[in-house]
Design a protein around this motif. Structure first.
Motif, PDB file in Angstrom:
ATOM      1  N   PHE A  12       0.042   6.249   9.610  1.00  0.00           N
ATOM      2  CA  PHE A  12       0.998   6.963  10.474  1.00  0.00           C
ATOM      3  C   PHE A  12       2.247   7.361   9.686  1.00  0.00           C
ATOM      4  O   PHE A  12       2.778   8.455   9.853  1.00  0.00           O
ATOM      5  N   LEU A  13       2.686   6.450   8.819  1.00  0.00           N
ATOM      6  CA  LEU A  13       3.857   6.742   7.982  1.00  0.00           C
ATOM      7  C   LEU A  13       3.564   7.939   7.074  1.00  0.00           C
ATOM      8  O   LEU A  13       4.401   8.839   6.908  1.00  0.00           O
ATOM      9  N   PHE A  14       2.365   7.944   6.524  1.00  0.00           N
ATOM     10  CA  PHE A  14       1.938   9.028   5.638  1.00  0.00           C
ATOM     11  C   PHE A  14       1.946  10.371   6.383  1.00  0.00           C
ATOM     12  O   PHE A  14       2.459  11.374   5.875  1.00  0.00           O
ATOM     13  N   GLN A  15       1.398  10.352   7.613  1.00  0.00           N
ATOM     14  CA  GLN A  15       1.361  11.573   8.414  1.00  0.00           C
ATOM     15  C   GLN A  15       2.774  12.070   8.711  1.00  0.00           C
ATOM     16  O   GLN A  15       3.057  13.260   8.647  1.00  0.00           O
ATOM     17  N   TRP A  16       3.641  11.133   9.018  1.00  0.00           N
ATOM     18  CA  TRP A  16       5.026  11.470   9.341  1.00  0.00           C
ATOM     19  C   TRP A  16       5.712  12.114   8.131  1.00  0.00           C
ATOM     20  O   TRP A  16       6.370  13.149   8.240  1.00  0.00           O
ATOM     21  N   ILE A  17       5.516  11.488   6.972  1.00  0.00           N
ATOM     22  CA  ILE A  17       6.127  12.024   5.737  1.00  0.00           C
ATOM     23  C   ILE A  17       5.580  13.424   5.457  1.00  0.00           C
ATOM     24  O   ILE A  17       6.325  14.354   5.135  1.00  0.00           O
ATOM     25  N   LYS A  18       4.288  13.561   5.587  1.00  0.00           N
ATOM     26  CA  LYS A  18       3.637  14.838   5.305  1.00  0.00           C
ATOM     27  C   LYS A  18       4.182  15.938   6.235  1.00  0.00           C
ATOM     28  O   LYS A  18       4.454  17.060   5.790  1.00  0.00           O
ATOM     29  N   ASN A  19       4.346  15.557   7.519  1.00  0.00           N
ATOM     30  CA  ASN A  19       4.825  16.550   8.492  1.00  0.00           C
ATOM     31  C   ASN A  19       6.298  16.908   8.297  1.00  0.00           C
ATOM     32  O   ASN A  19       6.709  18.031   8.531  1.00  0.00           O
ATOM     33  N   PHE A  54      -3.921  10.820   1.114  1.00  0.00           N
ATOM     34  CA  PHE A  54      -3.953   9.409   1.507  1.00  0.00           C
ATOM     35  C   PHE A  54      -4.825   8.637   0.511  1.00  0.00           C
ATOM     36  O   PHE A  54      -5.526   9.231  -0.311  1.00  0.00           O
ATOM     37  N   LEU A  55      -4.752   7.303   0.628  1.00  0.00           N
ATOM     38  CA  LEU A  55      -5.522   6.474  -0.301  1.00  0.00           C
ATOM     39  C   LEU A  55      -7.016   6.761  -0.141  1.00  0.00           C
ATOM     40  O   LEU A  55      -7.507   6.896   0.979  1.00  0.00           O
ATOM     41  N   PRO A  56      -7.742   6.809  -1.244  1.00  0.00           N
ATOM     42  CA  PRO A  56      -9.190   7.011  -1.125  1.00  0.00           C
ATOM     43  C   PRO A  56      -9.871   5.778  -0.510  1.00  0.00           C
ATOM     44  O   PRO A  56      -9.306   4.669  -0.546  1.00  0.00           O
ATOM     45  N   SER A  92       0.831  -1.212   0.000  1.00  0.00           N
ATOM     46  CA  SER A  92       0.000   0.000   0.000  1.00  0.00           C
ATOM     47  C   SER A  92       0.866   1.263   0.000  1.00  0.00           C
ATOM     48  O   SER A  92       0.450   2.294  -0.515  1.00  0.00           O
ATOM     49  N   PHE A  93       2.095   1.160   0.545  1.00  0.00           N
ATOM     50  CA  PHE A  93       2.993   2.306   0.534  1.00  0.00           C
ATOM     51  C   PHE A  93       3.360   2.673  -0.917  1.00  0.00           C
ATOM     52  O   PHE A  93       3.249   3.831  -1.323  1.00  0.00           O
ATOM     53  N   PHE A  94       3.765   1.663  -1.675  1.00  0.00           N
ATOM     54  CA  PHE A  94       4.125   1.940  -3.077  1.00  0.00           C
ATOM     55  C   PHE A  94       2.890   2.350  -3.878  1.00  0.00           C
ATOM     56  O   PHE A  94       2.969   3.181  -4.776  1.00  0.00           O
ATOM     57  N   PHE A  95       1.771   1.744  -3.519  1.00  0.00           N
ATOM     58  CA  PHE A  95       0.537   2.094  -4.221  1.00  0.00           C
ATOM     59  C   PHE A  95       0.160   3.552  -3.936  1.00  0.00           C
ATOM     60  O   PHE A  95      -0.288   4.271  -4.821  1.00  0.00           O
ATOM     61  N   LEU A  96       0.398   3.950  -2.685  1.00  0.00           N
ATOM     62  CA  LEU A  96       0.109   5.338  -2.292  1.00  0.00           C
ATOM     63  C   LEU A  96       0.993   6.308  -3.082  1.00  0.00           C
ATOM     64  O   LEU A  96       0.514   7.320  -3.615  1.00  0.00           O
ATOM     65  N   ILE A  97       2.284   5.969  -3.172  1.00  0.00           N
ATOM     66  CA  ILE A  97       3.194   6.841  -3.934  1.00  0.00           C
ATOM     67  C   ILE A  97       2.748   6.886  -5.396  1.00  0.00           C
ATOM     68  O   ILE A  97       2.684   7.942  -6.018  1.00  0.00           O
ATOM     69  N   TYR A  98       2.404   5.694  -5.894  1.00  0.00           N
ATOM     70  CA  TYR A  98       2.008   5.605  -7.299  1.00  0.00           C
ATOM     71  C   TYR A  98       0.766   6.469  -7.577  1.00  0.00           C
ATOM     72  O   TYR A  98       0.736   7.234  -8.546  1.00  0.00           O
ATOM     73  N   THR A  99      -0.234   6.354  -6.696  1.00  0.00           N
ATOM     74  CA  THR A  99      -1.467   7.117  -6.934  1.00  0.00           C
ATOM     75  C   THR A  99      -1.200   8.630  -6.833  1.00  0.00           C
ATOM     76  O   THR A  99      -1.753   9.408  -7.607  1.00  0.00           O
ATOM     77  N   ASN A 100      -0.321   8.995  -5.910  1.00  0.00           N
ATOM     78  CA  ASN A 100       0.019  10.428  -5.783  1.00  0.00           C
ATOM     79  C   ASN A 100       0.773  10.927  -7.004  1.00  0.00           C
ATOM     80  O   ASN A 100       0.560  12.049  -7.465  1.00  0.00           O
ATOM     81  N   LEU A 150      -2.575  -1.024   7.086  1.00  0.00           N
ATOM     82  CA  LEU A 150      -3.069   0.271   6.615  1.00  0.00           C
ATOM     83  C   LEU A 150      -2.949   1.349   7.695  1.00  0.00           C
ATOM     84  O   LEU A 150      -2.700   2.517   7.382  1.00  0.00           O
ATOM     85  N   LEU A 151      -3.110   0.925   8.947  1.00  0.00           N
ATOM     86  CA  LEU A 151      -2.952   1.881  10.045  1.00  0.00           C
ATOM     87  C   LEU A 151      -1.502   2.372  10.103  1.00  0.00           C
ATOM     88  O   LEU A 151      -1.239   3.576  10.249  1.00  0.00           O
TER      89      LEU A 151
END
Lengths: 295, 237
Positions: free
Chosen positions: A242-249, A264-266, A37-45, A237-238
């Motif tokens: 948290f990883l997403f929030q950390w990266i964003k911050n 984040f992922l829809p 899901s991490f790579f998928f998240l990067i891909y979708t972004n 996914l949880l």
């Protein structure tokens, strides 16, 4: 209701016997879900960024001299003969100078001593294609370069190409991590269930003699696989959130992150990942049941 | 006066017709055995060790299949039972195995309750029945003891309690008193007699003369795999 309470009791009993392997499997499934899901998240972004850039893409054709008003329609037709475009704008030297002044802002005083007509005439073309047709854009650029009076065509070619290759690379990584998710989920769950079944051989044999039905014996085993998928997807996914929030911050800033509006992922994607994880883990469970549990 | 006699064939719960069972290479455990057991009947299957008693019980509880012959239960050919039908049939037969087949890590309560749990019985009903059986068999104080910590006699009684837990229409008991002292034997036989009075069909394989000598029930003797005779015993013996 009684069946549910029986299943819960049986699950608790199985957990007491094989909690170590269950925790390991849960960890592995979570990690696989997280990686995928991490790579998928990067891909979708990146896809979103690509689409945004595609919408903003423009090709600038620098000209030797201004296209007279009488010939502009013909010039436009030559362009649209090759491909559909959203908009074509003829930029005069004065307009180009005014734009540059605006872009430089407070530092525009560097232009004070310069002739306002030092910039070349140009035509801005906004194609209706986006970055997905990178090869097409290149062809279009070559075509524009061959138009009479064209000196140079510019569209950030190198940067766009690199971006395109990066998205292709991401697509491969997403596919590979998807394969990893499939393999680990199915095999680890199948292996854990097998261990559970092996540790319960004596009990299962007695249950058969007592007339336990397929549903009675297989039910808790199927539910175990299902729950591993559910909790694996949930914790994966949880962790991603948290990883997403950390990266964003930590990475958002005026240069890097402003290029990409990270999101984040829809919900639909989250639901799909849950569903896939459940299906894979249930399949692993089913494989072990078919192989090692003859009722 | 004589005891029960063989039931008319149309009222038989179990009908065994010319059943032969051989084990490789050519050991004949049962040789053309025919026997009808009526609904609600209690019979003793006697004979020395190796006579074929256990084999016959194994055939009746679907642990093995006959080499030749026919076994019908409630007029159904049991060799044709499979899947759900077989599982349901098993739920209606209580078996006290000679080797007990208990779950050694689980408690006495859990072992007995298991027979009722597979039928999704109400937990309250399960508890009540298990407590009743343990009281009947003198094991009330062992309720939470893992069966591995019990003596063989106690394990045997747990196995019998499990067989009786569901009050099944048919109980098969293989040497149920083999490890019991006279007092425990009496408790077990009292339980069987009570269930028999309630209409349960009971087949007891035993070589313990003490439990069938005073009985008024039919006694079937096996010798070298053959059904030797049907002894009729006086009620007042």
């Amino acid at each position: 209701m009684r069946y549910i309470s029986f299943i819960l009791g049986q699950l608790a009993r199985n957990s007491r016997h094989g909690w170590a392997s269950q925790v390991m499997t849960l960890f592995t499934v979570s990690l696989s879900v997280l990686i995928f899901s991490f790579f998928f998240l990067i891909y979708t972004n990146m896809q979103k960024a690509s689409s945004r850039l595609g919408n903003e893409l423009r090709l600038i054709v620098y000209l030797e001299q201004e296209v007279p008003a009488a010939f502009r329609q013909e010039f436009k037709k030559k362009i649209t003969d090759f491909d559909r475009v959203e908009k074509i704008a003829f930029i005069s030297k004065e307009e180009a100078f005014a734009r540059l002044t605006r872009q430089l802002g407070q530092e525009s005083d560097v232009l004070e001593d310069l002739d306002p007509s030092f910039l070349p005439y140009s035509v801005e073309i906004f194609p209706s294609n986006n970055l997905k047709s990178l090869a097409r854009i290149k062809d279009f650029s070559d075509y524009l370069g061959s138009l009479p009076g064209a000196v140079k065509v510019q569209y950030g070619q190198e940067w766009i190409e690199r971006f395109g290759y990066f998205i292709s690379l991401l697509r491969i990584i997403v596919l590979l991590s998807g394969a990893l998710l499939i393999l680990t989920s199915v095999f680890m769950v199948s292996y854990t269930i097998r261990l559970t079944l092996e540790s319960r051989q004596e009990e299962l044999e007695i249950l058969r003699f007592l007339g336990a039905t397929d549903r009675y014996i297989r039910g808790p085993v199927m539910v175990e696989g299902f729950l591993l998928g559910l909790f694996g997807a949930f914790s994966g996914l949880l962790s991603l959130f948290f990883l997403f929030q950390w990266i964003k911050n930590h990475f958002s800033g005026p240069v890097f992150m402003n290029l990409f509006e990270l999101s984040f992922l829809p919900l639909a994607n989250i639901g799909t990942i849950f569903l896939i994880s459940l299906l894979l883990c249930s399949s692993g469970s089913l494989i072990s049941i078919r192989k090692y549990l003859k009722v | 006066m004589t005891s029960d006699t063989a039931p008319p064939i149309d009222t038989a719960l179990i009908d065994i017709v010319k059943v032969t069972k051989t084990y490789p290479p050519d050991i004949m455990a049962l040789d053309e055995v025919s026997l009808a057991v009526g609904h609600g009947e209690m019979i003793f299957l006697t004979g020395v060790s190796g006579a074929g008693k256990t084999t016959l019980l194994k055939l009746l509880c679907f642990l093995e299949s006959p080499t030749m012959g026919l076994i019908e239960m409630d007029k159904k050919d049991i060799s044709k039972l499979s899947g759900h039908a077989l599982q349901k049939m098993r739920q209606h037969i209580g078996v006290a195995y000679q080797d007990f087949r208990l779950l050694s890590k689980q408690t006495v309560y859990q072992n007995i309750a298991l027979a009722m749990e597979v039928r999704y019985e109400n937990p309250k009903k399960i508890k009540q029945r298990v407590l009743e059986l343990l009281a009947n068999l003198g094991l009330a104080d062992k309720i939470h003891t893992p069966t591995s910590k019990l003596s063989r006699g106690e394990q045997q009684r747990v196995s019998i309690a499990r067989a009786c837990a569901n009050k099944p229409p048919l109980i098969l008991a293989d040497e149920p008193t083999g490890n019991l002292d006279p007092a425990a034997t009496s408790l077990v036989m009292d339980l069987f007699n009570r269930l028999h009075e309630e209409g349960t069909t009971i087949i007891i394989a035993t070589h313990d003369q003490a439990i069938w000598q005073k009985s008024s029930h039919r006694i079937v003797n096996l010798e070298n795999g053959k059904l030797q005779e049907i002894i009729k015993v006086n009620f007042d013996l």
